[in-house]
Design an enzyme around this catalytic site. Structure first.
Site, mmCIF file in Angstrom:
data_model
loop_
_atom_site.group_PDB
_atom_site.id
_atom_site.type_symbol
_atom_site.label_atom_id
_atom_site.label_comp_id
_atom_site.label_asym_id
_atom_site.label_seq_id
_atom_site.Cartn_x
_atom_site.Cartn_y
_atom_site.Cartn_z
ATOM 1 N N SER A 50 1.150 -5.239 -1.124
ATOM 2 C CA SER A 50 2.688 -5.294 -1.083
ATOM 3 C C SER A 50 3.275 -5.842 -0.032
ATOM 4 O O SER A 50 4.176 -6.772 0.158
ATOM 5 C CB SER A 50 3.255 -4.110 -1.429
ATOM 6 O OG SER A 50 2.836 -3.310 -2.488
ATOM 7 N N TYR A 139 -4.299 1.259 -7.161
ATOM 8 C CA TYR A 139 -3.045 1.556 -6.085
ATOM 9 C C TYR A 139 -2.004 1.920 -6.552
ATOM 10 O O TYR A 139 -1.304 1.380 -7.869
ATOM 11 C CB TYR A 139 -2.912 0.022 -5.447
ATOM 12 C CG TYR A 139 -1.684 -0.152 -4.556
ATOM 13 C CD1 TYR A 139 -1.014 0.985 -3.969
ATOM 14 C CD2 TYR A 139 -1.255 -1.273 -4.277
ATOM 15 C CE1 TYR A 139 -0.132 0.960 -3.066
ATOM 16 C CE2 TYR A 139 -0.157 -1.585 -3.119
ATOM 17 C CZ TYR A 139 0.302 -0.405 -2.893
ATOM 18 O OH TYR A 139 1.475 -0.545 -1.842
ATOM 19 N N LYS A 169 -5.455 4.565 -3.692
ATOM 20 C CA LYS A 169 -4.282 4.493 -2.820
ATOM 21 C C LYS A 169 -2.880 4.983 -3.566
ATOM 22 O O LYS A 169 -2.416 4.252 -4.180
ATOM 23 C CB LYS A 169 -4.076 3.034 -2.206
ATOM 24 C CG LYS A 169 -3.027 2.906 -1.071
ATOM 25 C CD LYS A 169 -2.766 1.425 -0.646
ATOM 26 C CE LYS A 169 -1.890 1.127 0.364
ATOM 27 N NZ LYS A 169 -0.405 1.622 0.321
#
Length: 321
Positions: A50, A139, A169
């Protein structure tokens, strides 16, 4: 695969992707950034996540970022490449390129915007995680994809059971939900979350968890020794570093991962540039931080947190090189 197939732990920057002011990909600055991370002693790096602004890059640029990062790191620590995309096919193609480029692993969110169901999410990750033989990191990024996988009962346990998944994550803004993730799956996969504070230290020492992957690496001079102390089970030293890190990050990032003074990525790059680090410029739709009051506020955070002095050795070495 499972958590024992990788040695992923500790502090990892989620690297920004440096762009020039005219919007071009700055590969020289990206390579310099990887060298800075090496001098800081980080335990791994995530590129094209990101913070890496993957959403504003072309496919060719994303491939270039992966290649430059892998080449610059040269095996000194793991490089995980973000392959998030709107379709499993695109993510899988990016994963195959990451494998060919020599990456140590790949990572993806669920498809942004789509808000996939539990079954669709499992199928997406099955397709992408089996596209290569690389270890895979799931994620959870609710702020970016409008889906918090931690709110779906049993979903993380199902994803942890996929063949190549070795890590999660969990970047939910709900800290108690992240603890549920640790408790549910950390015996099978690595869990990266929010641990760089006293509550997180207690979690690492007693419940589980493996590391932090956060934006930019600005806090590395505090975070790296924190995780060294955690590994040594030296709680007193770890608390000292956690407090220093929190005094910096708590003034820049809100609990929901929004920025205090600006959008998180422009704010990060502004701080990096003020520190003399190769963060580069942002790309549209993001806008750079240019107004004097905001820059003055960021300078105050830098000065009062002590991060400039802590970073001086590594940044100075980078300039000399």
């Amino acid at each position: 695969m499972n958590r024992d197939d990788v040695a992923w732990s500790g502090y990892w920057p989620a690297a920004p992707t440096p762009f020039t002011r005219s919007g071009d990909l700055d590969t020289d600055a990206l390579a310099e950034l990887m060298q800075l991370y090496a001098r800081m002693g980080v335990d791994g790096v995530l590129v094209n996540g990101s913070t890496g602004e993957w959403f504003s890059q072309t496919g060719d640029e994303r491939r270039t970022v992966a290649e430059v990062a892998v080449d610059a790191v040269a095996g000194r620590f793991p490089v995980v490449v973000g392959v998030s995309a709107y379709t499993a096919r695109e993510s899988a193609d990016l994963a195959k390129h990451a494998a060919a480029a020599g990456a140590d692993g790949v990572l993806a969110t669920p498809p942004p915007y789509v808000h996939t169901s539990a079954e669709e999410t499992v199928q997406f990750f099955h397709t992408v995680s089996t596209a290569t033989a690389l270890p895979f990191m799931v994620y959870n990024w609710p702020r970016g994809v409008s889906l918090d996988m931690g709110t779906i009962p049993g979903l993380f346990a199902r994803l942890a059971g996929l063949g190549n998944v070795v890590a999660i994550k969990d970047s939910t803004g709900d800290w108690l939900s992240m603890l549920d993730t640790v408790e549910a799956v950390s015996d099978r996969v690595r869990v990266f979350g929010s641990f760089l504070h006293r509550r997180g230290l207690a979690t690492l020492l007693e419940l589980g968890g493996d590391g932090n992957i956060d934006g930019g690496g600005v806090g590395a001079p505090f975070a790296v020794p924190f995780y060294r102390a955690v590994a040594a089970r030296d709680a007193d030293t770890a608390r000292t570093w956690a407090d220093k890190y929190r005094a910096l990050s708590g003034r820049l990032i809100n609990p929901d991962y929004s920025g205090v003074y600006a959008s998180p990525i422009p704010q990060l790059k502004a701080v990096m540039n003020l520190l003399g680090q190769p963060g580069g410029a942002v790309r549209e739709p993001l806008l750079p931080v240019t107004d004097a009051p905001t820059l003055d506020a960021l300078r105050a955070v830098i000065a009062e947190s002590g991060i400039a002095e802590a970073s001086e050795l590594t940044v100075g070495a980078g300039r000399a090189g």
